[in-house]
Design a protein around this motif. Structure first.
Motif: not given
Length: 320
Positions: A36, A40, A43, A63-70, A122
């Motif tokens: 992952s 990313r 990207r 906006v690019m970092a708003s997809d979560g998982g960090y 997930e």
């Protein structure tokens, strides 16, 4: 001469006042060695290019970092003259790679994966796992196993999570009997047959609710247009009696003569929809008004409609 000077100033003003573009020359990403991270990271490296302003660049990054998982995410911009380099440092949460659920004493019909609201692939959330484990006892209780117990472990290897859950179901609650408060022999017989294949099996609350809803739909088609069914499980130790409450058990049938244009099924469906809409006995005036409007829409402006009502017992001694 003054006019020429004004035109010259008007022509030259926009370029002179235009904001300078903000150019990002390089992006450096530090994030570890996970898949992952590599995805990313690639990207973010694509951010190199021209922006309207520094604020435009920051908003794009947000906006690019708003997809979560960090687990964490930080950045800073290094400036060397006209050169701009973006440094990004982040760590991704671990990913669930495997979920194993085993039973020590018996196997249940339900897919074990449905017992947890977690899915392989997930991001792993410790709080979400904790909430799922806390709800596991309730879910198993609803499946007919209120005396269950369980244990679990979480294995983290190279940012990939394996979750192992061991369940002991314990002694089940068994469905043994059904009662229905109705004078209709047909209704009693129908309901007993509906649940017959569930006798002497663990009492699964949601399954019984689905079957009761299905029974109500079938009885509606039979003519119980206003029927209400609900149930209460009566529990004594490990035995369950299903006590079904019956309301509005009026039974209806319709006969049609000299229908213009269409079959009886069309008009019958129209009347059944009225019962669904009003949820009460229909008056003669309501039926007439609905049928007149129905035929008016079909260009039959003055239909003669007569409605007669009679009550009599059918072969099951129900009042029809």
């Amino acid at each position: 001469m003054k006019l020429l000077l004004l035109l010259l100033l008007t022509t030259l003003s926009p370029p002179a006042l235009a904001a300078e573009a903000y150019v990002l020359n390089k992006v450096t990403v530090t994030c570890g060695a996970s898949e992952s991270c590599r995805t990313r990271g690639a990207r973010f490296r694509g951010l190199v290019g021209e922006y309207r302003s520094l604020l435009h660049l920051k908003n794009t990054l947000r906006v690019m970092a708003s997809d979560g998982g960090y687990k964490n995410f930080s950045y800073f911009i290094e400036e060397a003259g006209a050169e701009h380099e973006l440094h990004i440092d982040f760590r991704m949460k671990s990913v669930i790679s495997e979920i194993n659920i085993g039973f020590t004493d018996r196997i249940i019909e339900v897919d074990p994966a449905q017992l947890l609201n977690l899915r392989e692939g997930e991001f792993f959330e410790a709080q979400k796992l904790k909430e799922n484990i806390q709800q596991l006892n309730v879910r198993l209780g609803n499946l007919g196993f209120p005396n269950n117990s369980h244990s679990y472990e979480v294995i983290d290897r190279d940012d990939r999570i394996t979750i192992n859950v061991v369940v002991t179901l314990g002694k089940p609650r068994i469905f043994k009997k059904i009662t229905a408060a109705t004078d209709s022999a047909y209704l009693k017989q129908f309901l007993r047959k509906k649940f017959l294949h569930l006798y002497n099996k663990p009492f699964e609350f949601n399954k019984f609710k689905i079957y009761l809803d299905d029974a109500q739909k079938e009885l509606f088609d039979y003519g119980y247009y206003l029927l209400g069914l609900d149930f209460t499980p009566v529990i004594k130790k490990d035995r369950v009696t299903l006590d079904i409450k019956v309301s509005n058990e009026q039974l209806y049938a319709f006969d049609f003569q000299d229908l213009p244009f269409e079959s009886r099924d069309v008009v019958h469906s129209l009347i059944k929809d009225l019962f669904r809409k009003y949820k009460r006995p229909l008056s003669v005036n309501t039926l007439k008004a609905t049928l007149q409007e129905h035929y008016k829409d079909r260009a039959l402006l003055s239909p003669r409609i007569e409605i007669e009502r009679s009550d009599y017992p059918n072969r099951y001694k129900e009042t029809l």
